[in-house]
Write an enzyme that holds these catalytic residues in place. Sequence first.
Site, mmCIF file in Angstrom:
data_model
loop_
_atom_site.group_PDB
_atom_site.id
_atom_site.type_symbol
_atom_site.label_atom_id
_atom_site.label_comp_id
_atom_site.label_asym_id
_atom_site.label_seq_id
_atom_site.Cartn_x
_atom_site.Cartn_y
_atom_site.Cartn_z
ATOM 1 N N ILE A 189 11.618 -22.633 1.775
ATOM 2 C CA ILE A 189 10.815 -23.872 3.330
ATOM 3 C C ILE A 189 12.226 -24.521 3.247
ATOM 4 O O ILE A 189 13.290 -24.874 3.537
ATOM 5 C CB ILE A 189 10.299 -24.025 3.202
ATOM 6 N N ASP A 246 15.273 -29.946 -6.323
ATOM 7 C CA ASP A 246 14.174 -29.661 -7.091
ATOM 8 C C ASP A 246 14.387 -29.633 -8.914
ATOM 9 O O ASP A 246 14.696 -29.851 -9.470
ATOM 10 C CB ASP A 246 14.770 -28.119 -7.405
ATOM 11 N N TYR A 264 -5.217 -27.426 -3.100
ATOM 12 C CA TYR A 264 -4.158 -27.661 -2.362
ATOM 13 C C TYR A 264 -4.813 -28.866 -1.179
ATOM 14 O O TYR A 264 -3.368 -29.543 -0.874
ATOM 15 C CB TYR A 264 -3.769 -26.513 -2.446
ATOM 16 N N ASP A 320 5.338 -17.068 4.878
ATOM 17 C CA ASP A 320 6.001 -16.241 4.340
ATOM 18 C C ASP A 320 7.115 -16.903 2.913
ATOM 19 O O ASP A 320 8.222 -16.391 2.491
ATOM 20 C CB ASP A 320 6.582 -14.914 4.734
#
Length: 279
Positions: free
Chosen positions: A18, A37, A153, A187
């Site tokens: 994403i 990142d 999560y 996905d």
Amino acid sequence: MDALEEKVVVVTGGARGIGRSIAGMAALGGARVAIADIDGASAGEVAHELGTRCRGYGLDVSDDASFRDLLERVEDELGPVSVLVNNAGIAEASPRVGDQPRELVGRMIDVNLNGVINGTLAALEWMEPRRDGQIVNVASQAGRLGVPALAAYTASKYGVVGFTDAVRFEYRGFGICVTCVMPGPVDTGMMQGTRKVPLIRLVSPEAVAAEVIAAMRHRREEVFVPRSSGYLVRLAGMLPPAGRERLSRIFGLHRVYAEIDPQARSEYSGRIARQRAGR
């Protein structure tokens, strides 16, 4: 003129999935994009691929000092930060949370929730004096509905949704837009090895990114992806616990993460393990 033209956008978890899609679309809209990142080398490679409007940075979102240093560098190198997208996240599943190592549970909370808190607080230090800016927190529909086999999560994403709602309330009238994005299953590598069920369709990273970009352009405060899913999530939230569990079984959600193929998930799990070891 595009509303993103010349704005400085910071995207965490921007090297893949994403985050990479958000970075690419923001750059196409004319923004200057900082791709952050934990894999700084990959962030740099993605920035190079996306063009001269992008720069890559290494960042462990769970480290508050690292986050503040990142925004200071971006302010110096690209200009005033207009938008921070807190997108970085990890997920590991287990049929029962008691079966997961406590260190892994803690790491999910650190990255998914504390990372958002660290980023939000760091961004507010720059945005509040200017009385301008936008913070976009990428949560999940798991932040509104308990997802079996993803207890830790789910806890982290519930925290993101609640934190975002509270901060939005606190900073109403300060010129800062605070946005919560809640996609369904996406996905990306996070879904590797999970069980496919007919009634649950994966959303593409590009679809989520397009909604995030629209939220930037129109300063939207709450976004579901797909948009139609918001009605079902809100309806489910009105049911008693047994009703929510029944709905989960009807859709097959209880099987998606509880019946993971470890071999098919090995690439994703291995990457998460290496990040934990190298932290």
